[in-house]
Design a protein around this motif. Structure first.
Motif, short mmCIF file in Angstrom:
data_model
loop_
_atom_site.label_atom_id
_atom_site.label_comp_id
_atom_site.label_asym_id
_atom_site.label_seq_id
_atom_site.Cartn_x
_atom_site.Cartn_y
_atom_site.Cartn_z
N GLN A 180 37.08 -106.14 9.92
CA GLN A 180 37.03 -104.74 9.40
C GLN A 180 36.65 -103.80 10.45
O GLN A 180 35.61 -103.92 11.13
N PHE A 181 37.14 -102.54 10.21
CA PHE A 181 36.93 -101.43 11.22
C PHE A 181 36.96 -100.22 10.37
O PHE A 181 37.08 -100.14 9.29
N GLU A 182 35.63 -99.24 11.08
CA GLU A 182 35.53 -97.94 10.41
C GLU A 182 35.79 -97.14 11.37
O GLU A 182 35.60 -97.07 12.49
N VAL A 183 36.23 -95.89 11.04
CA VAL A 183 36.65 -94.63 11.98
C VAL A 183 35.85 -93.38 11.39
O VAL A 183 35.88 -93.16 10.11
N ASP A 184 35.09 -92.72 12.21
CA ASP A 184 34.38 -91.46 12.02
C ASP A 184 35.17 -90.41 12.73
O ASP A 184 35.36 -90.53 13.95
N VAL A 185 35.68 -89.29 12.29
CA VAL A 185 36.16 -88.30 12.97
C VAL A 185 35.49 -86.78 12.62
O VAL A 185 35.08 -86.52 11.47
N THR A 186 34.82 -86.05 13.73
CA THR A 186 34.28 -84.87 13.74
C THR A 186 35.13 -84.04 14.20
O THR A 186 35.58 -84.20 15.59
N ALA A 187 35.35 -82.74 13.78
CA ALA A 187 36.42 -81.73 14.18
C ALA A 187 35.78 -80.57 14.14
O ALA A 187 35.13 -80.13 13.25
N LYS A 188 35.46 -79.79 15.46
CA LYS A 188 34.83 -78.61 15.62
C LYS A 188 35.85 -77.25 15.82
O LYS A 188 36.75 -77.53 16.68
N GLY A 189 35.64 -76.37 15.11
CA GLY A 189 36.68 -75.19 15.30
C GLY A 189 36.27 -74.12 14.42
O GLY A 189 35.16 -74.07 14.12
N PHE A 190 36.87 -72.96 14.56
CA PHE A 190 36.74 -71.88 13.64
C PHE A 190 37.69 -71.57 12.43
O PHE A 190 38.66 -71.08 12.60
N PHE A 191 37.20 -72.28 11.48
CA PHE A 191 37.91 -72.54 10.08
C PHE A 191 37.50 -71.49 8.93
O PHE A 191 38.35 -71.73 8.03
N LYS A 192 36.92 -70.53 9.24
CA LYS A 192 36.52 -69.53 8.26
C LYS A 192 37.80 -68.87 7.64
O LYS A 192 37.81 -68.46 6.78
N ASP A 193 38.78 -68.47 8.75
CA ASP A 193 39.93 -67.89 8.25
C ASP A 193 40.78 -68.64 7.23
O ASP A 193 41.55 -68.24 6.50
N SER A 194 40.63 -69.86 7.19
CA SER A 194 41.53 -70.71 6.02
C SER A 194 40.92 -70.28 4.61
O SER A 194 41.41 -70.60 3.73
N ILE A 195 39.72 -69.80 4.56
CA ILE A 195 39.26 -69.44 3.27
C ILE A 195 39.95 -68.39 2.73
O ILE A 195 40.02 -68.48 1.32
N LYS A 196 40.38 -67.45 3.11
CA LYS A 196 40.81 -66.12 2.80
C LYS A 196 42.18 -66.55 1.55
O LYS A 196 42.14 -66.38 0.50
N ASN A 197 43.05 -67.36 2.00
CA ASN A 197 44.11 -67.69 1.14
C ASN A 197 44.02 -69.36 0.96
O ASN A 197 45.07 -69.96 0.42
N GLU A 198 43.00 -69.89 1.24
CA GLU A 198 42.94 -71.35 1.26
C GLU A 198 43.96 -72.24 1.89
O GLU A 198 44.70 -72.94 1.20
#
Length: 126
Positions: free
Chosen positions: A34-52
């Motif tokens: 059994q394996f588990e994977v964690d992924v953390t992504a950093k960026g500037f994502f607030k622009d996605s909120i305007k039109n989802e």
């Protein structure tokens, strides 16, 4: 719109679970583990909120699909190899991220004493 002084936004998906046939011992590559994977992504994502808009943020389903392709792919002896391959592929595909952190965890590793897991974490930056 992002300000150069803004801290990046962080999206994390934790403990994506897989059964894969990887490990240094031959039996691990035959029976799997059994394996588990964690992924953390950093960026500037607030622009996605305007039109989802998903294409302006980090699509964590892409993380799951990318990890699945690697974990269900050819057997590897090291979790380091799995982590590196997942990170490289995901970093290429997810252009909105400025930093990526990937952890691969092997549950119940084959060691003499009881152990919950062994894990490796790697980081990519633009």
């Amino acid at each position: 719109m992002q300000n150069s002084q803004d801290a990046p936004d962080v999206i994390t998906i934790k403990s994506i679970q897989f059964h894969g046939k990887h490990g240094h011992a031959e039996i691990e590559r035959i029976e799997g583990n059994q394996f588990e994977v964690d992924v953390t992504a950093k960026g500037f994502f607030k622009d996605s909120i305007k039109n989802e808009e998903l294409d302006k943020t980090f699509d964590y389903s892409l993380a799951e699909k990318t990890a699945a392709e690697i974990i269900y792919g050819p057997s590897k002896k090291l979790i380091e190899t799995l982590c590196y391959q997942i990170g490289e592929e995901l970093f290429k595909k997810a252009e909105t991220i400025i930093e990526l952190i990937v952890t691969v965890r092997k549950l119940n590793p084959p060691v003499d004493s009881p152990a919950k897991y062994a894990q490796i974490t790697m980081t990519w930056k633009r």
